[in-house]
Motif scaffolding. Structure first.
Motif, PDB file in Angstrom:
ATOM      1  N   TYR A  40     -37.903 -14.851  -3.389  1.00 52.08           N
ATOM      2  CA  TYR A  40     -36.781 -14.965  -3.145  1.00 52.08           C
ATOM      3  C   TYR A  40     -35.921 -13.775  -2.990  1.00 52.08           C
ATOM      4  O   TYR A  40     -36.336 -12.603  -3.530  1.00 52.08           O
ATOM      5  N   VAL A  42     -31.699 -12.105  -1.398  1.00 49.99           N
ATOM      6  CA  VAL A  42     -30.108 -12.226  -1.150  1.00 49.99           C
ATOM      7  C   VAL A  42     -29.649 -11.818   0.134  1.00 49.99           C
ATOM      8  O   VAL A  42     -30.209 -10.829   0.478  1.00 49.99           O
ATOM      9  N   THR A  68     -24.431  -9.564 -10.181  1.00 46.54           N
ATOM     10  CA  THR A  68     -25.072 -10.688  -9.883  1.00 46.54           C
ATOM     11  C   THR A  68     -26.435 -10.289  -9.140  1.00 46.54           C
ATOM     12  O   THR A  68     -27.531 -10.844  -9.449  1.00 46.54           O
ATOM     13  N   ILE A  73     -29.839 -12.107 -10.473  1.00 46.71           N
ATOM     14  CA  ILE A  73     -30.659 -12.658  -9.634  1.00 46.71           C
ATOM     15  C   ILE A  73     -31.853 -11.707  -9.430  1.00 46.71           C
ATOM     16  O   ILE A  73     -33.053 -12.186  -9.476  1.00 46.71           O
ATOM     17  N   PRO A  75     -33.228  -9.774  -7.186  1.00 49.94           N
ATOM     18  CA  PRO A  75     -33.957 -10.183  -5.786  1.00 49.94           C
ATOM     19  C   PRO A  75     -34.714  -8.722  -5.435  1.00 49.94           C
ATOM     20  O   PRO A  75     -34.516  -7.725  -5.713  1.00 49.94           O
ATOM     21  N   THR A  78     -32.294  -7.373  -0.647  1.00 52.91           N
ATOM     22  CA  THR A  78     -30.859  -7.774  -0.392  1.00 52.91           C
ATOM     23  C   THR A  78     -30.422  -7.337   0.969  1.00 52.91           C
ATOM     24  O   THR A  78     -30.675  -6.152   1.387  1.00 52.91           O
ATOM     25  N   ILE A 273     -28.663 -17.234  -1.092  1.00 47.89           N
ATOM     26  CA  ILE A 273     -29.917 -17.004  -1.919  1.00 47.89           C
ATOM     27  C   ILE A 273     -30.843 -17.882  -1.152  1.00 47.89           C
ATOM     28  O   ILE A 273     -30.853 -18.914  -0.890  1.00 47.89           O
ATOM     29  N   THR A 275     -35.038 -18.464  -0.730  1.00 50.02           N
ATOM     30  CA  THR A 275     -36.418 -18.660  -1.301  1.00 50.02           C
ATOM     31  C   THR A 275     -37.429 -18.829  -0.011  1.00 50.02           C
ATOM     32  O   THR A 275     -37.249 -19.658   0.736  1.00 50.02           O
ATOM     33  N   TYR A 293     -26.206 -20.623  -9.963  1.00 49.55           N
ATOM     34  CA  TYR A 293     -26.788 -20.864  -8.591  1.00 49.55           C
ATOM     35  C   TYR A 293     -28.016 -21.496  -8.529  1.00 49.55           C
ATOM     36  O   TYR A 293     -29.013 -21.158  -9.581  1.00 49.55           O
ATOM     37  N   PHE A 325     -30.497 -19.598 -11.125  1.00 47.07           N
ATOM     38  CA  PHE A 325     -29.959 -18.460 -11.815  1.00 47.07           C
ATOM     39  C   PHE A 325     -28.768 -18.886 -12.505  1.00 47.07           C
ATOM     40  O   PHE A 325     -27.647 -19.173 -12.019  1.00 47.07           O
ATOM     41  N   ASN A 353     -36.701 -18.482 -14.142  1.00 46.45           N
ATOM     42  CA  ASN A 353     -35.774 -19.053 -13.214  1.00 46.45           C
ATOM     43  C   ASN A 353     -36.482 -19.971 -12.427  1.00 46.45           C
ATOM     44  O   ASN A 353     -35.586 -20.778 -11.509  1.00 46.45           O
TER      45      ASN A 353
END
Length: 646
Positions: A40, A42, A68, A73, A75, A78, A273, A275, A293, A325, A353
């Motif tokens: 995943y 962002v 965040t 999250i 990730p 991003t 977000i 995935t 989220y 999340f 998650n």
């Protein structure tokens, strides 16, 4: 007999080997109970950091990075798809403001965000405002952005996960080079050189498990011929640019590419977000600072299915999967299918998650749409509900949405077609009434319809050489240009035409001039023409010696509105519009043909309409067949309404 014995022994041995091989492969390898092959990231866009107030925008963006991204999250990637800085003043001007770029860079440094996630930022049109050479190392984007330091244009980033999956992200730079100031810097443009660079990046990533393309502009707002062919192996193209004027701008192109526009951070604090679960992409667009989220990664929403994904895995999946999340501990995740409670998902054994719930896909693999609803609750009594419609067949199911019109219509072409058609119709109308002025017919004195009223005024206007040739010439000038002349980018002179823009000896295809020109036609040229024809009409009546000039209150109000008020409006509009379109360009307002010059030209024509003489109205005499005599054109009145006769 012996042969049969050995034959059955061989089949038995083969069967044992097949069972053994199946046992060696975990049943939850894809879309099962574990987080295998789950990835995943962002996506955020249109940040618009500005030094003209709006400090909350900057402060909350820093919180977004710290809280965040870094803490919640986490990730791997991003994506930041453009308009990092606002680069626009409080009115209509634009420039490169270094303090805004410094603020953006300081946030990245203070949060140290680039050490926690692959920060893939790309420039947008605001980042290229008044930038004469976006490729050079002197460009502020090249100096202060994270990726601009390394790349002068498009680039790619590839990473490999612990599951040996490779994910590639290709950022596409569509900003015109050089970058003009607003408003003629709204559409994307990819040069031939940049297209070659994108082709190389595409070839480098075509063997990845999944490839995501991203850029600032929607493809429908870009001169990007051939770009979709280079994205043939990509699952989706992510972009921004249009903010949240129209929400949920998603579409699937005919070749299977999924295009997902995202609402802005600037005013709406939106982010996405995404995935990629066993090669299947799902997403959720959310607001900043939500307590929870969540994204349903399996089953995928039917309207976003694309043949570029391994959709067969949907019907082979063993678990419903939700990626969550939350700032607080999750209490329960209740799942319903078709409004019937199905069960409660539990946390995956290898990812806090991921929440999973076993299911039997054979009950839902019927080709129909089913509704999946998820209700999530944390220990602070915060709740969230998400749902989607899914189908386990591999056939892609999409519903018509207005967003498809926005994302699948090529707006550069649409703009040029609209203004050309509008100008042609305008010229044809003037020519038609010019012909009518030369071939006048008897008017009905009792049929005073709106059409008759307008027709008489247009005939009078087009009978006058000065006005007819001036208005036709003005319409034709739209095709020839230039419209605006000035410093269209920092330190360099340029000119904007209907057919494109010339800056630094470089040709750029038409940008917003097609739409700005259409607005000018609708709100200036057409009303101004109506004003002139009414002024000529009342001037003609005034010149008739035998006319009764008495007016009713209604007729007086019509004359005041269609002559004086309408002219005042058109003059104010063209002055305002000229300022709006030239605010970013030095010397453009006094130098441009569509600047102050057009306003002075309008005043001249209006003044002449009040000084007309009878001989200026040039009607062709018509021979009367009965009396073999020539009639003189006059104006008759009936109930104080005037019209032209022979």
């Amino acid at each position: 007999m012996m042969f049969s014995f050995f034959y059955f022994l061989f089949l038995f041995f083969l069967h044992i080997q097949q069972i053994k091989s199946l046992n060696d492969v975990p049943s939850d390898e894809y879309l099962g109970s574990t987080a295998k092959h789950l990835f995943y990231f962002v996506h955020v866009t249109d940040i618009h950091i500005t030094h003209f107030g709006h400090t909350d925008r900057t402060e909350q963006f820093e919180q977004f990075c710290n809280q965040t991204i870094k803490s919640l999250i986490k990730p791997h990637v991003t994506v930041v798809s453009g308009d990092l800085a606002h680069n626009r003043d409080r009115t209509f001007g634009s420039a490169q403001y270094e303090q805004e770029w410094i603020t953006y860079k300081d946030i990245l440094n203070r949060t140290n965000i680039t050490q926690y996630t692959a920060w893939l930022d790309m420039r947008g049109n605001h980042d290229a405002f008044m930038d004469p050479d976006p490729q050079s190392n002197r460009s502020l984007y090249r100096i202060y952005s994270h990726q601009g330091v390394l790349h002068e244009g498009s680039y790619q980033h590839t990473l490999t996960t612990k599951d040996n999956d490779t994910y590639s992200f290709v950022g596409i730079d569509m900003c015109p080079r050089p970058g003009a100031g607003r408003p003629f810097n709204f559409l994307g443009h990819i040069s031939k050189e940049e297209m070659k660079n994108i082709r190389k990046l595409s070839e480098q990533t075509q063997n990845s498990t999944a490839t995501i393309f991203f850029g600032h502009y929607p493809l429908s707002f870009t001169y990007s011929s051939g770009l979709t062919e280079l994205m043939h192996h990509g699952i989706a193209y992510l972009n921004g640019h249009l903010h949240s004027g129209i929400k949920h701008l998603y579409a699937r192109h005919s070749d299977g590419l999924l295009e997902l526009e995202l609402g802005d951070w600037k005013d709406n604090r939106r982010f996405r977000i995404v995935t990629i679960d066993s090669g299947i992409l799902s997403f959720e667009d959310v607001n900043f600072n939500q307590p929870i989220y969540a994204v349903i990664s399996n089953p995928k929403a039917a309207k976003f299915k694309t043949p570029r994904e391994p959709l067969y895995r949907l019907s082979q999946s063993t678990h419903i999967r939700i990626v969550i999340f939350s700032k607080w501990s999750i209490v329960n995740v209740n799942i319903s299918i078709d409004s019937k409670f199905f069960g409660t998902a539990i946390e995956s054994i290898d990812n806090e998650n991921l929440y999973v719930l076993p299911w039997n896909t054979s009950f839902y693999n019927d080709g129909h749409l089913h509704t999946l609803s998820i209700e999530i609750k944390d220990n602070q009594n915060n709740t969230m509900k998400i749902e989607n419609e899914f189908s386990l067949t591999t056939t892609t199911i999409t519903a018509f949405a207005r967003s498809k019109f926005i994302l699948l219509t090529h707006w550069p072409t649409f703009g040029i077609v609209v203004i050309i058609i509008s100008l042609c119709i305008y010229i044809i109308i003037l020519t038609f009434f010019r012909y009518r002025a030369k071939r006048m017919t008897q008017s009905c004195g009792v049929c005073f319809t709106v059409w008759n009223t307008i027709r008489l005024r247009m005939v009078l206007l087009c009978s006058i050489d000065l006005f007819y040739y001036s208005l036709v010439g003005l319409a034709l000038y739209h095709f020839i240009g230039p419209w605006y002349i000035g410093y269209l980018t920092d330190g360099y002179f340029g000119a904007a035409f209907l057919w494109g823009t010339i800056i630094r000896g470089t040709y750029l295809p038409p940008d917003m001039q097609t739409y700005m020109g259409t607005i000018q036609l609708g709100f200036f040229l057409f009303p101004f023409t109506l004003c002139l024809c009414s002024s000529c009409y009342y001037r003609y009546i005034q010149l008739q010696a035998n006319i009764n000039l008495a007016e009713s209150k209604c007729n007086r109000a019509v004359r005041i509105y269609t002559v004086y008020i309408l002219f005042g409006y058109t003059l104010v509009f063209i002055l305002f519009w000229s300022y709006v379109t030239t605010a970013s360009y030095k010397l453009a307002l006094p130098m441009s043909p569509f600047g102050i010059t057009l306003a002075l030209f309008s005043i001249f024509l209006y003044a002449k309409s009040n000084l007309l003489k009878m001989e200026d109205f040039k009607f062709q005499s018509i021979t009367n067949d009965r009396e073999n005599s020539t009639n003189v054109n006059t104006i008759e009145t009936d109930d104080q309404q005037a019209f032209v006769t022979e």
